[in-house]
Design a protein around this motif. Sequence first.
Motif, PDB file in Angstrom:
ATOM      1  N   UNK A 163      54.196  54.263  65.438  1.00 15.82           N
ATOM      2  CA  UNK A 163      52.791  54.709  65.392  1.00 15.82           C
ATOM      3  C   UNK A 163      52.487  55.357  64.054  1.00 15.82           C
ATOM      4  N   UNK A 164      53.423  56.159  63.548  1.00 19.76           N
ATOM      5  CA  UNK A 164      53.208  56.826  62.268  1.00 19.76           C
ATOM      6  C   UNK A 164      53.089  55.805  61.132  1.00 19.76           C
ATOM      7  N   UNK A 165      54.009  54.837  61.128  1.00 20.98           N
ATOM      8  CA  UNK A 165      53.936  53.808  60.084  1.00 20.98           C
ATOM      9  C   UNK A 165      52.658  52.988  60.210  1.00 20.98           C
ATOM     10  N   UNK A 166      52.287  52.675  61.452  1.00 22.88           N
ATOM     11  CA  UNK A 166      51.058  51.911  61.653  1.00 22.88           C
ATOM     12  C   UNK A 166      49.833  52.652  61.153  1.00 22.88           C
ATOM     13  N   UNK A 167      49.752  53.918  61.477  1.00 28.07           N
ATOM     14  CA  UNK A 167      48.619  54.717  61.019  1.00 28.07           C
ATOM     15  C   UNK A 167      48.624  54.865  59.504  1.00 28.07           C
ATOM     16  N   UNK A 168      49.830  55.000  58.928  1.00 28.40           N
ATOM     17  CA  UNK A 168      49.917  55.128  57.466  1.00 28.40           C
ATOM     18  C   UNK A 168      49.433  53.858  56.777  1.00 28.40           C
ATOM     19  N   UNK A 169      49.894  52.708  57.268  1.00 28.37           N
ATOM     20  CA  UNK A 169      49.467  51.431  56.683  1.00 28.37           C
ATOM     21  C   UNK A 169      47.964  51.242  56.844  1.00 28.37           C
ATOM     22  N   UNK A 170      47.449  51.572  58.028  1.00 33.37           N
ATOM     23  CA  UNK A 170      46.006  51.439  58.267  1.00 33.37           C
ATOM     24  C   UNK A 170      45.218  52.342  57.330  1.00 33.37           C
ATOM     25  N   UNK A 171      45.724  53.525  57.128  1.00 34.00           N
ATOM     26  CA  UNK A 171      45.034  54.452  56.237  1.00 34.00           C
ATOM     27  C   UNK A 171      45.027  53.967  54.804  1.00 34.00           C
ATOM     28  N   UNK A 172      46.145  53.447  54.336  1.00 34.37           N
ATOM     29  CA  UNK A 172      46.202  52.915  52.968  1.00 34.37           C
ATOM     30  C   UNK A 172      45.273  51.716  52.795  1.00 34.37           C
ATOM     31  N   UNK A 173      45.278  50.855  53.804  1.00 34.56           N
ATOM     32  CA  UNK A 173      44.385  49.675  53.726  1.00 34.56           C
ATOM     33  C   UNK A 173      42.923  50.091  53.692  1.00 34.56           C
TER      34      UNK A 173
END
Length: 654
Positions: free
Chosen positions: A616-626
């Motif tokens: 979840x943390x990695x997913x949120x991080x990637x979504x935030x960067x995108x």
Amino acid sequence: MARPWSQSSLAFLILVFAHFLPSALYASHDPVSFLRRFNRDLRGRTSMLLPLFLLPSNSSRTFSSSANTNNGRNLQRSDTHDTHDARMRLYDDLLSNGYYTTRLLIGTPPQSFALIVDTGSTVTYVPCSSCEHCGKHQDPNFKSELSTTYQPVKCNIDCSCDNEKKHCVYERQYAEMSSSSGVLGEDIISFGNKSELEPQKAVFGCENVETGDLYSQHADGIMGLGRGDLSIVDQLVDRGVITDSFSLCYGGMDIGGGAMVLGSLSPPSDMVFSHSEPARSPYYNVELKAIHVAGKPLLLNPSVFDGKHGTVLDSGTTYAYLPEAAFIAFKNAIMKELQPLKQISGPDPTYNDICFSGAGSEVLQLSKTFPAVEMVFGNDQKVSLSPENYLFRHSKVHGAYCLGIFQNGKDPTTLLGGVIVRNTLVMYDREHQKIGFWKTNCSELWERLRANDSSTPMPSASDNKNSSLGTPPVVAPSGPTNDVLPGISWGFQVGQITFYMSLAIKYLDLKPHIAELSQFIAHELDVNASQVHVLSFASEGNYSLIRWAISPASPAGYISNATASSIISRLADHRVRLPDRFGSYQLLEWNAEPPGRRTWWQQHYMVIIVGIVIIVFLGLSVSGLWFVWKRSQQSLLTYKPVDSIIPEQELQPL
């Protein structure tokens, strides 16, 4: 004999919670005050035969027996039998409950009963299922029809018979207007799984009628240890299965329970003996000749302790009672040594108790304030009495104590009750006509006896001198061992430790301090407060009973063997000390439980949860960067210079 006088008793809860369900309820009023009222009534009597149990005022102990007794018996034991001993745990507390009980199993299959241990009674009896007038006790009545080995004793010339001349009957009548009567039966009696002694046939009373306090008590009946043909001790001796000896060990101040041994123990070399003459009295007596206070003898003629029945030692009487001259001399000597302390009124204004405040609450520190007392026997041997052997706690003033030795009215008999032998192993060596005393920690003695796999026979010497009489009873090592702590062995994982604690305090008063109490328990057991949990509780009146659990501190889900052994040894040895504001308490049965069988999910849930959190943390991080990159691109496309040429747009007609 100390029978309960309250309509309900803490003893009922201790045994029921330890052996049955934790939903039982406590007595509806304070058994201490109720018990003491009856004990004090003994003081105002103009005549007293022997209060071998608690009596109301102006009464004496009398009974009619349907069986012959022979107090000066010359026992002949068969040498073909191997003698063993029956080691049994004692329950309850002398001052709080009025008696000590033990568990006895009768019949095939066995039926369990809580019986009052009484050296002043000569018959063992329990209520029968056919009883016409019996009270409600803590265990079901004895169902003789369910026992395949039960037989009524047929009428013969050695007993009193019923009206039909078919069966032997017995009757016990007591001066406080209580009585027990019924038929005599024979059945198999078992002494528990800790006893070396195999189940034996014995004669006991099956009650058909009980009245008075016998009717209202919660204990099921009486286990008679006195001298007489119906005494359980005499029957076992006559069968040649035990030597003619038994021992009792009562817990100390604030500590209930203890141990009982039917049969012999190898006495310690420093055990102090006194001659006990069966012909002198039908009760167990000693040759008391003098009392010393702070090393100074009381100025008394030795004959003062030899009046009427002499000096009687009884397991069931709560306090001690001296003839008038001896009591006055003892009281004056004690008060002379306690001049720095403040004398205060007793907890009950009805009685002129001799009480003192300012001594502190720690029992082990009382010897710094109160003087040592010694009993001197006819052979010049001395038994030292610590303050807990002649004091009881003031129930209303913190750090105050009262004398537990009283004047025996005008009766010249000296009676030494249970308070005198706290934390003292008392050996009733009937074969050699002597009684031995050895100071010890009775709450630890039971564990020592459990760890001792065999018993050494008593020496054959019959002299009464305090010579070296063999090795002491086996003592458990100071550190926890697998023998002392059964169930804690190598390879055994402890998932939870549970135990019961009874407290003499109302639950409404206790409830706001449960968290504080759990912290004290955690401190005493040397665990984290987060490991101590309340599983269940029950209460009624002034008493509460709580079931506690000690859970693992590590994520592994179990308590290490070393930690579990340390916790259990502290519980078994009664080393948990709580502030007085939580009232008097008792630690009851403990249990070490293995970890519950965990599913695949329970074993791996932490890994799965951590993995999900990382994803979840990695997913949120990637979504935030995108999202940030997308917004930056939109900003670049919409920006136009100030001087840029904008194409002309045609207005649309309205």
